[in-house]
Design a protein around this motif. Structure first.
Motif, PDB file in Angstrom:
ATOM      1  N   LYS B 243      65.148  -0.096  75.057  1.00 28.69           N
ATOM      2  CA  LYS B 243      64.007   0.810  75.181  1.00 28.69           C
ATOM      3  C   LYS B 243      64.410   2.188  74.670  1.00 28.69           C
ATOM      4  N   SER B 244      63.498   2.822  73.962  1.00 31.00           N
ATOM      5  CA  SER B 244      63.731   4.214  73.559  1.00 31.00           C
ATOM      6  C   SER B 244      62.406   4.943  73.672  1.00 31.00           C
ATOM      7  N   LYS B 245      62.435   6.262  73.426  1.00 28.38           N
ATOM      8  CA  LYS B 245      61.167   7.013  73.563  1.00 28.38           C
ATOM      9  C   LYS B 245      60.164   6.619  72.476  1.00 28.38           C
ATOM     10  N   PHE B 246      60.669   5.945  71.412  1.00 26.91           N
ATOM     11  CA  PHE B 246      59.772   5.540  70.328  1.00 26.91           C
ATOM     12  C   PHE B 246      59.137   4.173  70.588  1.00 26.91           C
ATOM     13  N   GLY B 247      59.680   3.422  71.528  1.00 28.69           N
ATOM     14  CA  GLY B 247      59.119   2.106  71.805  1.00 28.69           C
ATOM     15  C   GLY B 247      60.179   1.119  72.285  1.00 28.69           C
ATOM     16  N   VAL B 248      59.864  -0.168  72.144  1.00 26.49           N
ATOM     17  CA  VAL B 248      60.754  -1.212  72.650  1.00 26.49           C
ATOM     18  C   VAL B 248      61.104  -2.173  71.509  1.00 26.49           C
ATOM     19  N   GLU B 249      62.373  -2.546  71.474  1.00 21.22           N
ATOM     20  CA  GLU B 249      62.799  -3.623  70.577  1.00 21.22           C
ATOM     21  C   GLU B 249      63.341  -4.706  71.484  1.00 21.22           C
ATOM     22  N   ALA B 250      62.806  -5.915  71.357  1.00 25.87           N
ATOM     23  CA  ALA B 250      63.220  -6.963  72.307  1.00 25.87           C
ATOM     24  C   ALA B 250      63.447  -8.299  71.621  1.00 25.87           C
ATOM     25  N   LEU B 251      64.336  -9.082  72.257  1.00 22.85           N
ATOM     26  CA  LEU B 251      64.568 -10.457  71.822  1.00 22.85           C
ATOM     27  C   LEU B 251      63.675 -11.337  72.696  1.00 22.85           C
ATOM     28  N   VAL B 252      62.852 -12.141  72.065  1.00 15.30           N
ATOM     29  CA  VAL B 252      61.930 -12.968  72.847  1.00 15.30           C
ATOM     30  C   VAL B 252      62.035 -14.429  72.451  1.00 15.30           C
ATOM     31  N   LEU B 253      61.577 -15.260  73.365  1.00 18.56           N
ATOM     32  CA  LEU B 253      61.477 -16.693  73.072  1.00 18.56           C
ATOM     33  C   LEU B 253      60.163 -16.900  72.333  1.00 18.56           C
ATOM     34  N   LYS B 254      60.248 -17.364  71.099  1.00 18.00           N
ATOM     35  CA  LYS B 254      59.050 -17.497  70.262  1.00 18.00           C
ATOM     36  C   LYS B 254      57.966 -18.325  70.941  1.00 18.00           C
ATOM     37  N   SER B 255      58.392 -19.418  71.578  1.00 22.10           N
ATOM     38  CA  SER B 255      57.435 -20.353  72.172  1.00 22.10           C
ATOM     39  C   SER B 255      56.681 -19.743  73.357  1.00 22.10           C
ATOM     40  N   ALA B 256      57.233 -18.679  73.934  1.00 22.00           N
ATOM     41  CA  ALA B 256      56.617 -18.111  75.141  1.00 22.00           C
ATOM     42  C   ALA B 256      55.740 -16.896  74.845  1.00 22.00           C
ATOM     43  N   VAL B 257      55.666 -16.512  73.565  1.00 25.49           N
ATOM     44  CA  VAL B 257      54.775 -15.380  73.247  1.00 25.49           C
ATOM     45  C   VAL B 257      53.600 -15.857  72.408  1.00 25.49           C
TER      46      VAL B 257
END
Lengths: 201, 281
Positions: B243-257
């Motif tokens: 997380k940063s003040k500019f936003g979020v970069e995240a690793l996600v499970l493709k099947s769950a989004v």
């Protein structure tokens, strides 16, 4: 084990050359001096262990098809071969000297060499378990402590022990046999102990 | 058949514990063991080779229990390259040939000298070799007894990219024979990404995953969005985030989004970094 002995012979080749010169040089000064060469021979496995430690050879050896028994035994066999070579050269040198000087060859000289061989083998047997347990640096301290203690002990108690058992010249052969038997037993025990130590490490 | 099978492997030290490791290397494939320095990769390799005693668990290598008497014989079929070559410093490649001829039942002298020539290794003492030359000598030894399994522990670390690439090509070529398998530990993820079929990620003594590389890259994705948009992502899909003040970069499970959410292709390095960071929290 042949591979391990070959590896050791390559690593201590330089020491071996010095060792051979030393034997020949000391043998010229008679049996008492050639004894030092035989004792020196018992230290060659320690030099080989020091090289192993420096290169971390044992890390690699543990991954190769060497059994723990052959890794431990190779150092004893190296010691036995070195002591054997030193003893043979010492005997041959003394025979050559007596032939050259036209003096009588003294059987006592050979018996003295047998006694020194036993002492060298005992030193090897007492030292190697320390080396396998504590490494060469601390093991060397143990080795020299042992030599100093043996020397001091024989100076202080030698005569008293001899008097206690009433050793006589006639018993020389008997004492010799006892010494050889003790040497063999202690070496067998030493090998068993070293193997156990190596497995724990 | 699996070339290596590790089940419930545990090894405890006073300050470190390798906990319940479970992994397998299918015959004919390359398994990459990745993790930070001190994660337990070398401990796993030492345990696989029975160089150290395990506390519990089971390990079989080429179908043989590694604590059985037969395992010493199995070592003839295993080529090993460690982070250093560990040969005594005074010996030469010629000496190595004589030693190994008396070590390995299947030692192929001709093949060994082919590698020595291919790698342009000089006939001088090992101590005068560069790091790259030392590793090449170790690789020549590992490959010259026709092994079925190669075990490489940080074999490419400390080498320049050109030598590393050359060495990785050799390992790749080795697995063209489908009876050959490789387990390769490294903290250089790009090396593993280049050649591995399977990846096992070890973090602080625990196995985070052991999966097919392509499946992993297919399974995960990266999302980059504002903090408010990020709230729409289901928590079970999030496997790691920054997380940063500019936003979020995240690793996600493709099947769950949801398909409506824009995701980016991920790399093995991203997956490992995010999961390691999550594991630290």
């Amino acid at each position: 084990m042949k591979a391990l002995l070959l590896k050791d012979s390559y690593t201590i080749a330089r020491q071996m050359k010095i060792f051979l010169i030393l034997i020949l040089f000391l043998a010229c000064y008679g049996s008492s001096m050639s004894g030092f060469a035989i004792i020196y021979a018992s230290m060659l496995p320690i030099t080989a262990l020091a090289y192993d430690e420096r290169s971390k050879w044992n890390t690699l050896a543990a991954m190769m098809p060497y059994s723990q028994t052959s890794i431990v035994m190779s150092k004893y066999v190296l010691g036995y071969i070195s002591i054997g070579i030193a003893a043979i050269i010492s005997c041959l040198a003394q025979i050559a000297i007596s032939l050259y000087k036209h003096t009588n060859f003294e059987v006592e000289g050979i018996l003295a060499i047998v006694a020194v061989i036993c002492i060298a083998l005992l030193l090897l047997a007492f030292t190697l378990p320390f080396m396998f347990r504590f490494g060469v640096e601390k093991g060397r301290i143990a080795f020299f402590t042992l030599i100093a203690a043996t020397g001091l002990g024989s100076m202080v108690f030698g005569k008293r022990l001899a008097a206690l058992f009433e050793f006589e010249v006639a018993n020389t052969a008997f004492i010799g046999i006892i010494l050889v038997v003790i040497t063999i037993i202690i070496n067998i025990v030493s090998i068993i102990v070293s193997e156990k130590i190596y497995k724990i490490n | 058949m699996n070339a290596i099978e590790v089940k419930n492997l545990t090894k405890k030290y006073t300050d470190f514990c390798l906990d319940n490791i479970e992994l397998s290397l299918p015959t004919g494939s390359i398994l990459g063991l990745v993790g930070e320095n001190g994660a337990g990769k070398s401990t796993i390799i030492n345990l696989i080779m029975n160089a150290i005693m395990r506390d519990s668990g089971q390990i079989s290598v080429l179908g043989i229990d590694n604590q059985s008497k037969e395992f010493n014989n199995v070592k003839n079929d295993i080529g090993i390259v460690l982070d250093e070559a560990y040969f005594p410093e005074v010996i030469t490649p010629k000496n190595v040939n004589v030693i190994m001829k008396n070590t390995y039942q299947n030692w192929d002298e001709k093949l060994y000298y082919n590698y020595i020539n291919k790698f342009s290794l000089p006939p001088k003492a090992f101590k005068d070799f560069s790091k790259g030359m030392k590793m090449k000598l170790a690789i020549a030894v590992a490959l010259s007894h026709n092994p079925k399994l190669l075990i490489l522990d940080e074999a490419t670390s400390g080498l320049d990219p050109m030598v590393r690439d050359e060495i990785l090509d050799i390992f790749n070529e080795f697995t063209r024979d489908e009876t050959h398998s490789v387990i390769l530990s490294s903290h250089i993820v790009s090396d593993l990404e280049k050649i591995c079929d399977y990846i096992a990620f070890v973090h602080k003594g625990k196995l985070v995953f052991c999966e097919e590389k392509d499946k992993l890259i297919e399974e995960y994705a990266i999302v980059k969005m504002s903090n408010s948009d990020f709230e729409a992502i289901p928590p079970k899909a999030i496997k790691g985030m920054k997380k940063s003040k500019f936003g979020v970069e995240a690793l996600v499970l493709k099947s769950a989004v949801s398909n409506a959410i824009a995701t980016e292709h991920t790399t093995l390095e991203d997956i490992i970094l995010f999961l390691a960071k999550e594991g630290n929290n």
